[in-house]
Design an enzyme around this catalytic site. Structure first.
Site, PDB file in Angstrom:
ATOM      1  CG  ASN A  97      -1.588   1.345   1.450  1.00 46.66           C
ATOM      2  OD1 ASN A  97      -2.492   1.743   0.707  1.00 46.66           O
ATOM      3  ND2 ASN A  97      -1.132   2.082   2.466  1.00 46.66           N
ATOM      4  CB  SER A 149      -2.899   0.033  -8.840  1.00 53.57           C
ATOM      5  OG  SER A 149      -2.582   0.777  -9.981  1.00 53.57           O
ATOM      6  CE1 TYR A 163       0.931   7.246  -6.533  1.00 49.46           C
ATOM      7  CE2 TYR A 163      -0.829   8.004  -7.980  1.00 49.46           C
ATOM      8  CZ  TYR A 163      -0.410   7.313  -6.853  1.00 49.46           C
ATOM      9  OH  TYR A 163      -1.343   6.695  -6.056  1.00 49.46           O
ATOM     10  CE  LYS A 167       0.443   3.794  -6.724  1.00 48.52           C
ATOM     11  NZ  LYS A 167       0.640   2.808  -5.620  1.00 48.52           N
ATOM     12  CB  THR A 197      -6.520   9.714   3.158  1.00 43.17           C
ATOM     13  OG1 THR A 197      -5.732  10.469   2.230  1.00 43.17           O
ATOM     14  CG2 THR A 197      -7.039   8.452   2.456  1.00 43.17           C
TER      15      THR A 197
END
Length: 253
Positions: A97, A149, A163, A167, A197
């Site tokens: 993760n 992902s 990024y 992924k 988050t």
């Protein structure tokens, strides 16, 4: 006959979650523990892992082991697994993760150092940890690896090119490792969309609201809304599912 309670029961299992002290990782740690698993919480900051582990043990009654590790550094990954096996003697579930996506102004301003750092944490580290864990799981008779992902892998934006590339590579790695470690070890990925988050506190709320308005569900996800998919992939409920990338993004266009 399929028994839902038995299929999703992780009692007696051990799960390792990288980046497990916050955000989506923390939500999945809690879900795995509530499903009966003992959990290993790994991140760069040991104090954060220790705090999360104390909360998990208090709230779920399961054993939670905090470990410090930087997934972008290959030389820290085998010692991480050694510590897991020294404490529990097994590993049944690995959740890759941990991730990062540093900001930059324009793509031509991206330095080689930043590019390499993004790939190290989001692709190289997860590959190496999955390769090491998968080999041990296969030798022990089975296990489940879950790579986290991102929707950026298939819908990249100018602000997240390194990024997104990492992924996309993780998606391909997932399929390849499923073949490498089958039939005993299953390897799948969750392609996560936009989740609210702690990181989202710094976002432009009005800009995000406009973007979220284009999602089928019209909003960002709560961290706990990734847990059901993670439990499915971690458990025997997904016994015939491997090499799959599951999209959990609220219907992003």
């Amino acid at each position: 006959m399929f028994d839902p309670k038995q299929a999703f029961d992780l009692t007696g299992k051990v799960a390792l979650v990288t980046g497990g002290s916050r955000g989506l990782g923390r939500a999945m740690v809690d879900g795995l523990a509530r499903a009966g698993a003992d959990v290993v919480i790994a991140s760069r900051k040991l104090d954060s892992c220790e705090q999360a582990a104390a909360e998990v043990e208090r709230d779920t009654g399961r054993t939670a082991l905090p470990l410090a590790a930087h997934v972008g550094r290959w030389d820290e990954l085998e010692p991480l697994l050694d510590a897991v096996y020294a404490r529990f003697g097994r590993l049944d579930v690995l959740v890759n993760n941990a991730g990062m996506s540093p900001l930059y102004d324009t793509v031509d301003s991206v330095s080689e150092e930043l590019f390499d750092k993004v790939l190290a944490v989001n692709l190289k580290g997860p590959f190496r940890l999955a390769a090491l864990a998968g080999a041990r799981m296969a030798a022990a008779g089975g296990g489940s690896i879950i790579n986290i992902s991102s929707a950026a892998a298939v819908r990249p934006r100018a602000s997240v090119v390194p990024y997104a590339a990492a992924k996309a590579g993780l998606n391909a790695t997932t399929v390849g490792l499923a073949h490498a470690f089958g039939p005993s070890v299953r390897v799948n990925a969750i392609m996560a969309g936009t989740f609210l988050t702690d990181v989202s506190a710094a976002w432009d709320s009005e800009a995000f609201a406009r973007r979220a308005g284009t999602f089928a569900l019209g909003r960002g996800g709560r961290p706990d809304e990734i847990v059901g998919t993670a439990l499915y992939l971690a458990s025997s409920a997904s016994s015939f599912t491997t090499g799959t990338v599951v999209t959990v993004d609220g219907g992003q266009p």
